[in-house]
Design an enzyme around this catalytic site. Structure first.
Site, mmCIF file in Angstrom:
data_model
loop_
_atom_site.group_PDB
_atom_site.id
_atom_site.type_symbol
_atom_site.label_atom_id
_atom_site.label_comp_id
_atom_site.label_asym_id
_atom_site.label_seq_id
_atom_site.Cartn_x
_atom_site.Cartn_y
_atom_site.Cartn_z
ATOM 1 N N GLN A 199 30.595 6.388 12.156
ATOM 2 C CA GLN A 199 31.839 6.443 12.553
ATOM 3 C C GLN A 199 32.377 5.465 13.770
ATOM 4 O O GLN A 199 33.406 5.101 13.982
ATOM 5 C CB GLN A 199 32.417 7.902 13.180
ATOM 6 C CG GLN A 199 32.451 8.670 12.026
ATOM 7 C CD GLN A 199 33.679 8.541 11.098
ATOM 8 O OE1 GLN A 199 34.560 7.895 11.576
ATOM 9 N NE2 GLN A 199 33.686 8.989 9.904
ATOM 10 N N THR B 270 24.832 7.559 3.921
ATOM 11 C CA THR B 270 24.068 8.645 3.424
ATOM 12 C C THR B 270 22.667 8.293 3.291
ATOM 13 O O THR B 270 21.527 8.838 3.684
ATOM 14 C CB THR B 270 24.504 9.370 2.373
ATOM 15 O OG1 THR B 270 25.977 9.776 2.775
ATOM 16 C CG2 THR B 270 23.800 10.689 1.996
ATOM 17 N N ASN C 118 32.059 12.483 13.619
ATOM 18 C CA ASN C 118 33.150 12.238 12.481
ATOM 19 C C ASN C 118 34.303 13.194 12.784
ATOM 20 O O ASN C 118 35.511 12.913 12.330
ATOM 21 C CB ASN C 118 32.470 12.249 11.305
ATOM 22 C CG ASN C 118 31.511 13.235 11.210
ATOM 23 O OD1 ASN C 118 30.838 13.514 11.672
ATOM 24 N ND2 ASN C 118 32.191 14.405 10.146
ATOM 25 N N HIS D 245 32.713 1.345 4.451
ATOM 26 C CA HIS D 245 33.926 1.824 4.354
ATOM 27 C C HIS D 245 34.596 2.639 5.129
ATOM 28 O O HIS D 245 35.902 2.955 5.203
ATOM 29 C CB HIS D 245 33.803 2.766 2.965
ATOM 30 C CG HIS D 245 33.353 4.195 3.004
ATOM 31 N ND1 HIS D 245 34.132 5.367 3.187
ATOM 32 C CD2 HIS D 245 32.075 4.673 3.282
ATOM 33 C CE1 HIS D 245 33.314 6.172 3.358
ATOM 34 N NE2 HIS D 245 32.095 6.040 3.515
ATOM 35 N N CYS E 42 33.834 15.528 2.997
ATOM 36 C CA CYS E 42 32.872 15.985 2.297
ATOM 37 C C CYS E 42 32.893 17.685 2.147
ATOM 38 O O CYS E 42 32.283 18.289 1.239
ATOM 39 C CB CYS E 42 31.485 15.615 2.284
ATOM 40 S SG CYS E 42 31.158 15.452 3.879
#
Ligand code: PLP
Length: 390
Positions: A179, A72, A151, A201, A325
């Site tokens: 991704q 982000t 994603n 992550h 999200c």
């Protein structure tokens, strides 16, 4: 109860090798990478080694990588940084309707500051047409931002073609590769990008750490103000354990890239074919071939996606309706709507995302429980066509 994790696009478990590599940097080697004493030097050496590991994976130079708090921040830094540095009154960005909210909402925030933004439309394949990107370019376009792999659908965008277009028009080119990095080949030279965002992550690294690739010679205004860390691009004391984790995750991904992509794709195809055989009224969203090895986005006609996520979770299977999200929101996925799915179809869609630790037994268990779960949900949904339930 067996637990199966099929939500690797939301996040991945940290690989044991990554965990081990990070461990010394919490208790013993806790130095600040900017300190000149031995503690600092040890931390600095670890940060620079991680930068090299990451550069190797992305075919970049280590000096072109800036560590951030994740994908982000990297997306925000790229879009806002280029716009703030651009000369002239009129400024315009070309992006797509299927971007992650990290890009989409940054673009909207820039629109509120008077920046023009064109959101290129995408067809049912979920793959952007480079000709549409070129048509959207205006004399005041300063940046093209097109994601690498979506994603939700896993669809991979034709970045090399778009990179050529950006170069021909002398426009900066950013990609959100969060991704794709670590799952398929990501090569900043082959893509022709000036800026690329990634996040640890998603490739079995820790959360809260990522990077922005900034091609040598690309000038952008930093998002944050502070010290001189990360060559003035990103002030703040470096997250040494996180950076070491990202470096190790990149190293592992590079070593395993091809074999892992093949084995994950084989499991994904087994899951998809198994579902199609056992459950009527299921359709694939997005292109079948041009996509990440581990992603499958399926529309289950007449089933509320959120209800299916909960019912599968009760049986131990974790998957999602799309972007993590946005879960809990009643809005249908903007990606599925953008590729032409109706709001009902979008709400009936599910994303299964596999990863390094997904096993054949996980897939067999999912195939064993899924048909009955879907049938039960359809039987309590009044408007489902009776032919589907039989
Ligand atoms: N971009 C894409 C395509 C993503 O899938 C994600 C995470 O879901 C992000 C950006 C945000 O990355 P992070 O969670 O590291 O902020």
């Amino acid at each position: 109860m067996r637990r199966v994790y099929l939500d690797n696009n939301a996040t991945t478990p940290v690989a044991p090798e990554v965990f081990d590599a990070m461990q010394p940097f919490w208790l013993e080697d806790f130095g600040n990478a900017s300190s000149i004493h031995a503690y600092g030097q040890k931390a600095r050496a670890a940060v620079e080694q991680a930068r090299e590991q990451l550069a190797h994976l992305a075919h970049a130079r280590p000096t072109e990588l800036v560590f951030t708090s994740g994908g982000t921040e990297a997306d925000n830094a790229a879009l806002i940084g280029i716009i703030e540095n651009a000369r002239g009154e009129a400024k315009h960005i070309v992006t797509t309707a299927i971007e992650h909210t990290a890009v989409l909402h940054t673009a909207r925030a820039l629109e509120r500051r008077g920046v023009g933004v064109t959101y290129v439309r995408v067809g049912p394949s979920g793959v952007v047409d480079p000709a549409d990107v070129e048509r959207a370019i205006r004399p005041d376009t300063v940046l093209i931002s097109v994601m690498h792999a979506n994603n939700e659908l896993g669809t991979i965008q034709p970045l090399a073609e778009i990179g050529r277009i950006a170069r021909e028009h002398d426009i900066y080119f950013h990609t959100d590769a969060v991704q794709g990095v670590g799952k398929v080949s990501v090569d900043v030279e082959a893509f022709g990008v000036d800026l690329l965002s990634l996040s640890a992550h998603k490739l079995h690294g820790p959360k809260g750490i990522g990077a922005l690739y900034i091609r040598r010679g690309t000038i952008l205004t930093p998002l944050l103000h502070g010290g001189h860390d990360e060559r003035d691009h990103r002030p703040g004391t470096e997250n040494v354990p996180g950076i070491v984790g990202l470096g190790m995750a990149a190293e592992l991904a590079r070593r395993k890239l091809e074999t892992e992509a093949n084995s994950v794709a084989a499991l994904r195809d087994r899951l998809e074919e198994g579902i199609m055989q056992r459950v009527p009224g299921v359709r694939l969203n997005g292109d079948r071939t041009r996509r990440l090895p581990g992603t499958s986005n399926l529309c289950f006609e007449g089933v509320e996606g959120e209800a299916l996520v909960i019912a599968l979770d009760l049986k131990g299977v974790a998957c999602s309706t799309g972007a993590a999200c946005s879960s809990g929101s009643v809005e249908p996925s903007h990606v599925l709507v953008a590729i032409g799915r109706s709001p009902e179809e979008a709400r009936s869609s599910m994303r299964f995302s596999l990863g390094r630790f997904t096993t054949a037994e996980d897939i067999e268990y999912t195939l064993e429980i899924l048909p009955a779960v879907v049938e039960r949900l359809r039987s309590v949904t009044p408007h489902v066509k009776k032919t589907l339930v039989t």
